[in-house]
Motif scaffolding. Sequence first.
Motif, mmCIF file in Angstrom:
data_model
loop_
_atom_site.group_PDB
_atom_site.id
_atom_site.type_symbol
_atom_site.label_atom_id
_atom_site.label_comp_id
_atom_site.label_asym_id
_atom_site.label_seq_id
_atom_site.Cartn_x
_atom_site.Cartn_y
_atom_site.Cartn_z
ATOM 1 N N GLU A 65 0.820 -1.149 -0.005
ATOM 2 C CA GLU A 65 -0.111 -0.040 -0.031
ATOM 3 C C GLU A 65 0.762 1.197 0.000
ATOM 4 O O GLU A 65 0.664 2.257 -0.706
ATOM 5 C CB GLU A 65 -0.921 0.066 1.287
ATOM 6 C CG GLU A 65 -2.206 -0.777 1.133
ATOM 7 C CD GLU A 65 -2.946 -0.050 0.234
ATOM 8 O OE1 GLU A 65 -3.552 1.015 0.286
ATOM 9 O OE2 GLU A 65 -3.366 -1.007 -0.992
ATOM 10 N N ARG A 66 2.070 1.233 0.861
ATOM 11 C CA ARG A 66 2.994 2.275 0.669
ATOM 12 C C ARG A 66 3.630 2.695 -0.518
ATOM 13 O O ARG A 66 3.634 3.722 -0.987
ATOM 14 C CB ARG A 66 3.848 2.267 1.617
ATOM 15 C CG ARG A 66 4.915 3.171 2.318
ATOM 16 C CD ARG A 66 5.833 3.133 3.264
ATOM 17 N NE ARG A 66 4.976 2.523 4.348
ATOM 18 C CZ ARG A 66 5.339 1.301 4.858
ATOM 19 N NH1 ARG A 66 6.136 0.557 4.418
ATOM 20 N NH2 ARG A 66 4.688 0.969 6.126
ATOM 21 N N GLU A 67 3.940 1.559 -1.121
ATOM 22 C CA GLU A 67 4.348 1.671 -2.579
ATOM 23 C C GLU A 67 3.655 2.251 -3.426
ATOM 24 O O GLU A 67 3.984 3.181 -4.305
ATOM 25 C CB GLU A 67 5.084 0.202 -3.271
ATOM 26 C CG GLU A 67 6.334 -0.166 -1.913
ATOM 27 C CD GLU A 67 6.576 -1.691 -2.364
ATOM 28 O OE1 GLU A 67 6.007 -2.353 -3.227
ATOM 29 O OE2 GLU A 67 7.697 -2.214 -1.833
ATOM 30 N N LEU A 68 2.408 1.729 -3.461
ATOM 31 C CA LEU A 68 1.205 2.263 -4.428
ATOM 32 C C LEU A 68 1.093 3.444 -4.288
ATOM 33 O O LEU A 68 0.922 4.266 -5.217
ATOM 34 C CB LEU A 68 0.134 1.519 -4.325
ATOM 35 C CG LEU A 68 0.080 -0.176 -4.817
ATOM 36 C CD1 LEU A 68 -1.029 -0.841 -4.349
ATOM 37 C CD2 LEU A 68 0.445 -0.064 -6.360
ATOM 38 N N SER A 69 1.045 4.228 -3.033
ATOM 39 C CA SER A 69 0.369 5.478 -2.339
ATOM 40 C C SER A 69 1.726 6.195 -2.942
ATOM 41 O O SER A 69 1.576 7.572 -3.652
ATOM 42 C CB SER A 69 0.482 5.788 -1.064
ATOM 43 O OG SER A 69 0.416 7.161 -0.685
ATOM 44 N N GLN A 70 3.081 5.942 -2.863
ATOM 45 C CA GLN A 70 4.359 6.794 -3.434
ATOM 46 C C GLN A 70 4.050 6.935 -4.902
ATOM 47 O O GLN A 70 4.286 7.848 -5.508
ATOM 48 C CB GLN A 70 5.571 6.263 -2.842
ATOM 49 C CG GLN A 70 5.654 6.233 -1.357
ATOM 50 C CD GLN A 70 6.680 5.512 -0.790
ATOM 51 O OE1 GLN A 70 7.503 4.652 -1.614
ATOM 52 N NE2 GLN A 70 7.114 5.592 0.425
ATOM 53 N N GLU A 71 3.644 5.599 -5.479
ATOM 54 C CA GLU A 71 3.841 5.770 -7.182
ATOM 55 C C GLU A 71 2.695 6.434 -7.640
ATOM 56 O O GLU A 71 2.944 7.349 -8.610
ATOM 57 C CB GLU A 71 3.304 4.092 -7.597
ATOM 58 C CG GLU A 71 3.499 4.140 -9.076
ATOM 59 C CD GLU A 71 3.249 2.634 -9.541
ATOM 60 O OE1 GLU A 71 2.700 2.574 -10.702
ATOM 61 O OE2 GLU A 71 3.113 1.658 -8.507
ATOM 62 N N ARG A 72 1.582 6.540 -6.854
ATOM 63 C CA ARG A 72 0.620 7.587 -7.212
ATOM 64 C C ARG A 72 0.838 9.063 -7.139
ATOM 65 O O ARG A 72 0.570 10.016 -7.905
ATOM 66 C CB ARG A 72 -0.735 7.342 -6.522
ATOM 67 C CG ARG A 72 -1.658 5.988 -6.911
ATOM 68 C CD ARG A 72 -2.927 5.982 -6.196
ATOM 69 N NE ARG A 72 -2.794 5.936 -4.811
ATOM 70 C CZ ARG A 72 -2.828 4.915 -3.972
ATOM 71 N NH1 ARG A 72 -3.092 3.565 -4.731
ATOM 72 N NH2 ARG A 72 -2.878 4.689 -2.849
ATOM 73 N N ALA A 73 1.741 9.350 -6.055
ATOM 74 C CA ALA A 73 2.058 10.604 -5.693
ATOM 75 C C ALA A 73 3.124 11.156 -6.719
ATOM 76 O O ALA A 73 2.832 12.224 -7.313
ATOM 77 C CB ALA A 73 2.708 10.797 -4.290
ATOM 78 N N GLU A 149 2.632 13.477 -1.268
ATOM 79 C CA GLU A 149 1.848 12.992 -0.188
ATOM 80 C C GLU A 149 2.446 13.388 0.982
ATOM 81 O O GLU A 149 3.478 13.229 1.382
ATOM 82 C CB GLU A 149 1.601 11.470 -0.215
ATOM 83 C CG GLU A 149 0.531 11.101 0.745
ATOM 84 C CD GLU A 149 0.131 9.770 0.712
ATOM 85 O OE1 GLU A 149 -1.013 9.137 1.208
ATOM 86 O OE2 GLU A 149 1.014 8.668 0.310
ATOM 87 N N SER A 184 -6.799 12.074 -2.284
ATOM 88 C CA SER A 184 -5.466 11.463 -2.591
ATOM 89 C C SER A 184 -4.322 12.433 -3.259
ATOM 90 O O SER A 184 -4.805 13.624 -3.437
ATOM 91 C CB SER A 184 -5.819 10.324 -3.747
ATOM 92 O OG SER A 184 -6.088 11.138 -4.980
ATOM 93 N N PRO A 185 -3.101 12.217 -3.208
ATOM 94 C CA PRO A 185 -2.172 13.246 -3.876
ATOM 95 C C PRO A 185 -2.680 13.479 -5.380
ATOM 96 O O PRO A 185 -2.518 14.682 -5.410
ATOM 97 C CB PRO A 185 -0.808 12.347 -4.047
ATOM 98 C CG PRO A 185 -1.083 11.310 -2.864
ATOM 99 C CD PRO A 185 -2.417 10.692 -2.845
#
Length: 277
Positions: A65-73, A149, A184-185
């Motif tokens: 989840e952290r990796e996906l969030s960073q990727e989205r940001a 983010e 979200s970002p």
Amino acid sequence: MIPLRIKISLFLIPAIVIGLFETLRNTLLENILPTELGNWLTACIDAGVIALVARSLFLAYANKERELSQERASRAVMEERERLARVLHDQIAQSIFYSGVQVSAAKAKFQQGRHGDLERNLNDVLLSLREIDENVRQAIFNLKQDTIEGSNFRQRIRLFLDKTLSEKSISWDFEMSEGDIALSPADQVQLFGILQEAITNIVKHSKATRVAVRLMSKSADHTHWVFSIHDNGVGFNVQTARDGRYGMEIMASRARDIGADFFVESETGNTKIRVTR
């Protein structure tokens, strides 16, 4: 993907532990441990073993989840930088080209002794250069903004409004619902882009003296919200504002990208832009 070893562990380890305990219970502890207490103890051991084994699964899920969030940001930041690159090309490059044409025309009129026309050409060049200067300053300011983010969206909006409107002697206020609105970002990047486009229009065209910006939650879980920008300027004809001058299609496209609806209402003294989800 969940690692294979975690999947196997979830099935085998609890079964093995409970099997060993039940074997021990029915042999060495048969006359010591009451049946009812043994059943409860078995359930507690089973729950504890599953919790320990599942911990690895939960940690793996949290990391993903952290990796996906960073990727989205990161993707949101890249999309915003691409948009700024288009602005630099479409607005600034065109203005520079126009200024060059005007300088060439001014040179020709100077050679012809048409000083009255020359002054008008030079004034057009000055206006074009001022617009280029404003666009470059705005692009630099936008690039400096932290869009990753974890940045404070409330503070970023306040900083932008103060930087852009206070210098033009336009009063403003900003209100945001208490609590964490689910943004979200990518949501933040697009809403901030809409704000930039709207405020730029207000400064250039509206002759407004007051601007109000609101980001208000419309549901208990903060997933439904309204983002509005309201000014008291001269207004414009919404039906004829789709020619690109006011960037309406750009703002509408940004809203669509985050699954939101875009509305514009305008009359003299009352123009409001709303983004709702």
